[in-house]
Scaffold this motif. Structure first.
Motif, PDB file in Angstrom:
ATOM      1  N   TRP A  37       1.118  -1.569  -0.145  1.00  0.00           N
ATOM      2  CA  TRP A  37      -0.605   0.134  -0.265  1.00  0.00           C
ATOM      3  C   TRP A  37       1.239   1.399   0.032  1.00  0.00           C
ATOM      4  CZ3 TRP A  37      -4.450  -0.570  -1.612  1.00  0.00           C
ATOM      5  CH2 TRP A  37      -5.167  -2.064  -1.573  1.00  0.00           C
ATOM      6  N   ILE A  44      -0.603   0.939   6.603  1.00  0.00           N
ATOM      7  CA  ILE A  44      -1.749   1.079   5.686  1.00  0.00           C
ATOM      8  C   ILE A  44      -2.209  -0.337   5.629  1.00  0.00           C
ATOM      9  CG2 ILE A  44      -3.571   0.905   3.930  1.00  0.00           C
ATOM     10  CD1 ILE A  44      -1.480   3.352   2.738  1.00  0.00           C
ATOM     11  N   VAL A  88     -11.332  -0.169   6.091  1.00  0.00           N
ATOM     12  CA  VAL A  88     -10.014   1.003   5.795  1.00  0.00           C
ATOM     13  C   VAL A  88      -9.018   0.608   7.283  1.00  0.00           C
ATOM     14  CG1 VAL A  88      -8.128   3.096   5.704  1.00  0.00           C
ATOM     15  CG2 VAL A  88     -10.015   2.582   4.323  1.00  0.00           C
ATOM     16  N   VAL A 135      -8.211   8.068   1.125  1.00  0.00           N
ATOM     17  CA  VAL A 135      -6.842   7.807   2.175  1.00  0.00           C
ATOM     18  C   VAL A 135      -5.228   8.307   2.119  1.00  0.00           C
ATOM     19  CG1 VAL A 135      -5.377   5.381   3.157  1.00  0.00           C
ATOM     20  CG2 VAL A 135      -7.703   5.010   3.098  1.00  0.00           C
ATOM     21  N   THR A 170     -12.333   5.258  -1.357  1.00  0.00           N
ATOM     22  CA  THR A 170     -11.364   4.884  -0.522  1.00  0.00           C
ATOM     23  C   THR A 170     -10.559   4.811  -0.585  1.00  0.00           C
ATOM     24  OG1 THR A 170     -13.824   2.652   0.335  1.00  0.00           O
ATOM     25  CG2 THR A 170     -12.018   2.416   0.784  1.00  0.00           C
ATOM     26  N   GLN A 171      -9.595   4.336  -1.936  1.00  0.00           N
ATOM     27  CA  GLN A 171      -8.847   4.522  -1.684  1.00  0.00           C
ATOM     28  C   GLN A 171      -7.927   5.743  -1.415  1.00  0.00           C
ATOM     29  OE1 GLN A 171      -6.035   1.581  -4.221  1.00  0.00           O
ATOM     30  NE2 GLN A 171      -7.774   1.324  -5.354  1.00  0.00           N
ATOM     31  N   ILE A 207      -6.651  -2.039   2.741  1.00  0.00           N
ATOM     32  CA  ILE A 207      -8.232  -1.559   2.322  1.00  0.00           C
ATOM     33  C   ILE A 207      -8.953  -2.233   1.270  1.00  0.00           C
ATOM     34  CG2 ILE A 207      -8.732   0.679   0.490  1.00  0.00           C
ATOM     35  CD1 ILE A 207      -5.948   2.018   1.310  1.00  0.00           C
TER      36      ILE A 207
END
Length: 796
Positions: free
Chosen positions: A368, A489, A497, A455, A451-452, A492
């Motif tokens: 990540w 991370i 998350v 973050v 979502t990615q 995800i």
């Protein structure tokens, strides 16, 4: 829907129809099938031109697939006879088409089985590799791996040639949904489960599949003899039957026909698979003898006289001397190895010397952090990259190896924060709006991308590379200072998350993730709310412009700020409870105030022994008081809406700017339990003694007026505030009281009754807990990230 989506769905349906119930095709038949794929993928502007290139023996199936795809979404027949008359060819087509759903289960149990960050990172990376690389590779999609192809051919002959990339509907978020030729449904489901076990040895997984008629992909489940299907005319007569009501009922939909049609679509097929998935995951065999039982999960025998591995779950098979003596079982060794590969370490001699057969080196291991770096390299993210890296050479920045390294980047040092976020309103949105395979594909991609990106933006906005100097306890052999990414991370997956960040930036990051998630989805134009008025009753913080809910979907978040040596499995349990609390609060606000935005619940835990039970019990038993039968006092105010969280951060900054003595902050906190009046009197005493008049006014604006307005006059009741739930319960009574003359209002017996039953809460405990972790110089979190980066506003 765009042309690419149409081509993929039509190709998948034709592919499955052509295979039918056959388990193998000749070389010529396979060549003809791939010729069909190429013809449908041809970028000719005129669809009829592409149609004529399709081999003659498949034109019938292509016509059927296109006819099904072209049925208008608004076409909803009230009688089955209408459907038969209008689409007779689709009605008569009974060639089965397979649909398979599967993925990992009990993910956190597998990830947090180990206590060390490298092992947790490795477990997460291994699952991510299976989810995002291995399973798509079954279909020939994404990275090509000879080892995956050989493994599939060895264990499931003929399966690989029956799968093409177009069959995948989605493969993100730890699960996969895909079309499949009918004869290979069980093979594909078995392959998915076996791949997880083969690679991880101990991770749980589950996959199920079934076959359906072509017409069912548009109109939901049908009987073998379609005329016998339970349809709207029967539903209308029996809609009060408890079983039928439970199956079709949606409280937000009043029209019976709309309720029926919201159920009868592709979503009903997915729902059937989801039920089968739950049954199989729970150990039931589903009466299919040809599939291996899942009643007994992977298990390793242990012995009382054998050395166990570091997780104390299995017998150790090796001893490794890096950096300390470590005893590893094979599942733990795989996690440790993949963790090293993910953080880009080149030497794995310890694993080579063990002479184990398993080798992941020819398959890309996702990291990540690496994806975060790639995100910052994009042209439209150069400002974010400059903000994050500053003067640091990006090539010198490496991953953090331990919680100690992440905690060292915090002020004060020694503390980390676990952030666990999950999407809200997803199930309801899917039931009402996701009705076709292409809808599922687009929705899955939107959520995963949102979502990615949220973050990555939050991390780049509030963190910077940190120069860490290894000490004697560090696992690094080189003790020279090193620049690290001060975060981890963990995963995800779809709309959830889990990450670890320095404690002093945790709330800003959590708030930005929630805000950016909604902003990204809103910009697509597919998830916008019609209403534009702000939800005033949903927020207790009243300063500034209250933003309206503008997106149907949002995130709830749990944040745990704790010491770096808190056991990770324990921290995970607590942050999971905080997330559940935030989600419950979001549901209440949506039900009562039509608030669709995000919520956050957080806890600052400076000692592991602070909570002996769960957080809910800790708050109810220790932080709710009832002084002499009077008003109930809640000594906390969590959870918060995202807007309130921004206000709380600004309030802490205002107290710092006012130089409010720390000793007095703690003293007022200790006086909260003595009753409402005692706390108010002491706060007033200390507030008046502040020397800086300008700071005192800011404190009044950011705390007293913003949070603590009195219910019955223009004053304030600092440090207390009115509980929204209490206002809701007494709303009609309040309306009556406001109509009374002031002199009668103050003496009316109803006021006394109301105030005795009323609940007061306070942000003071959270304010004191957060005081060390928020700096006065921090950026204004009420300002959106788009405004900070001068991104032009997207209009609908």
């Amino acid at each position: 829907m765009n042309n690419d989506s149409r081509t993929r769905i039509v190709t998948a349906l034709v592919w499955c129809l052509t295979w039918g119930k056959k388990h193998n095709l000749s070389h010529n038949e396979l060549s003809t099938l791939h010729q069909m794929r190429q013809a449908l993928a041809d970028e000719r502007e005129n669809e009829s031109d592409r149609f004529h290139v399709v081999p003659d023996e498949m034109q019938h199936f292509v016509t059927l697939a296109q006819q099904l795809y072209d049925i208008d979404e608004d076409y909803k027949p009230k009688k089955l006879s209408e459907l038969k008359d209008k689409y007779l060819d689709l009605w008569n087509e009974d060639t089965p088409i397979g649909l398979v759903y599967g993925g990992a289960t009990k993910i956190k149990q597998y990830i947090f089985e180990a206590a060390k960050l490298p092992d947790i990172r490795g477990a997460s990376a291994l699952l991510d590799r299976i989810n995002l690389v291995d399973l798509p590779a079954f279909f020939g999609d994404g990275q090509r791996s000879l080892s995956i192809e050989q493994w599939l051919d060895t264990n499931f002959p003929n399966l690989r040639q029956a799968l093409i990339p177009e069959l995948i509907i989605y493969s993100t978020g730890g699960s996969i949904l895909a079309f499949c030729p009918a004869e290979f449904v069980d093979d594909l489901a078995n392959a998915i489960e076996k791949r997880y076990t083969h690679e991880t040895l101990t991770a749980n997984s589950c996959a199920v599949g079934d076959t359906f008629k072509l017409l069912e992909f548009r109109f939901g489940l049908l009987q073998d003899k379609i005329e016998d299907t339970f349809w709207f005319d029967q539903y209308e007569k029996n809609q009060d039957n408890p079983i039928i009501k439970a199956y079709f009922d949606q409280s937000e939909v009043k029209d019976p026909f709309e309720r029926f049609q919201n159920r009868k679509n592709f979503n009903e097929l997915v729902g059937k698979l989801a039920n089968q998935f739950t049954q199989r995951r729970n150990g039931n065999n589903l009466h299919k003898k040809e599939r291996p039982s899942r009643c007994y999960p992977p298990i390793f025998e242990t012995h009382p006289y054998l050395q166990r591995d570091e997780s104390d779950r299995r017998s150790a098979i090796m001893r490794v001397e890096f950096p300390n003596n470590s005893f590893l079982s094979e599942p733990l060794a795989r996690k440790r190895l993949v963790g090293e590969i993910a953080k880009r370490e080149s030497s794995h001699a310890w694993y080579d010397n063990a002479n184990l057969e398993w080798r992941p080196f020819d398959i890309w291991i996702p990291s990540w952090v690496n994806k975060f770096e790639e995100f910052l390299k994009k042209d439209n993210n150069q400002q974010l990259a400059s903000r994050y890296y500053g003067e640091v050479d990006k090539k010198e920045v490496v991953e953090a190896r331990s919680l100690r390294e992440i905690a060292s980047a915090s002020t004060p040092s020694g503390f980390v924060a676990y952030i666990y976020a999950d999407g809200n309103n997803m199930g309801g949105y899917i039931r009402q709006n996701i009705k076709t395979p292409q809808d599922y594909r687009l929705f899955s991609k939107d959520i995963f991308d949102a979502t990615q990106e949220s973050v990555y933006k939050a991390l780049a906005e509030y963190l910077h590379p940190y120069q860490y100097t290894p000490d004697a306890k560090s696992s690094r052999t080189n003790k020279e200072p090193v620049w690290i990414h001060p975060f981890e991370i963990i995963t995800i997956g779809g709309d959830d998350v889990l990450l670890v960040v320095p404690a002093d930036k945790a709330l800003e990051i959590a708030k930005t993730i929630g805000d950016e998630f909604e902003e990204y989805l809103w910009r697509t134009g597919r998830y916008s709310l019609d209403q534009t008025a702000p939800n005033l009753l949903a927020h207790r913080y009243t300063t500034g412009n209250v933003p309206p809910s503008k997106c149907l979907l949002s995130m709830s978040t749990g944040v745990l700020i704790t010491a770096q040596d808190t056991p990770i499995y324990y921290a995970d349990k607590l942050v999971s409870q905080l997330l559940k609390s935030a989600k419950r609060y979001a549901k209440e606000l949506k039900k009562d105030h039509k608030y669709y935005g995000g919520t956050v619940d957080f806890l600052v835990m400076k000692a592991v022994t602070m909570i002996s039970s769960n957080i809910k019990e800790f708050r109810e038993q220790g932080l709710i008081k009832n002084k002499d039968g009077e008003s109930k006092l809640k000594l906390y105010a969590s959870p918060y809406t995202l807007y309130e969280l921004g206000g709380l951060i600004e309030t802490v900054k205002a107290f710092k700017k006012a130089e409010f003595p720390r000793s007095q902050l703690y003293q007022i906190r200790s006086l909260l339990e003595r009753g409402k009046r005692t706390a108010i009197l002491n706060y007033r005493y200390f507030q008046i003694r502040l020397a800086n008049e300008k700071a005192k006014q800011e404190l009044k604006d950011k705390f007293e007026s913003a949070w603590c307005d009195a219910l019955t006059n223009n004053g304030n009741i600092a440090p207390w505030l009115s509980d929204i739930a209490s206002i809701r319960r007494n709303l009609l009574l309040l309306i009556f009281l406001e109509a009374l003359p002031p002199e009668e209002f103050r003496t009316h017996y109803v006021v006394i009754t109301l105030l005795k039953k009323y609940t007061y809460e306070t942000i003071w405990r959270e304010l004191v807990d957060l005081y060390p972790f928020i700096t006065e110089e921090a950026d204004n979190t009420d300002e959106s990230l788009a405004e900070k980066l001068n991104v032009p506003e997207v209009t609908q």
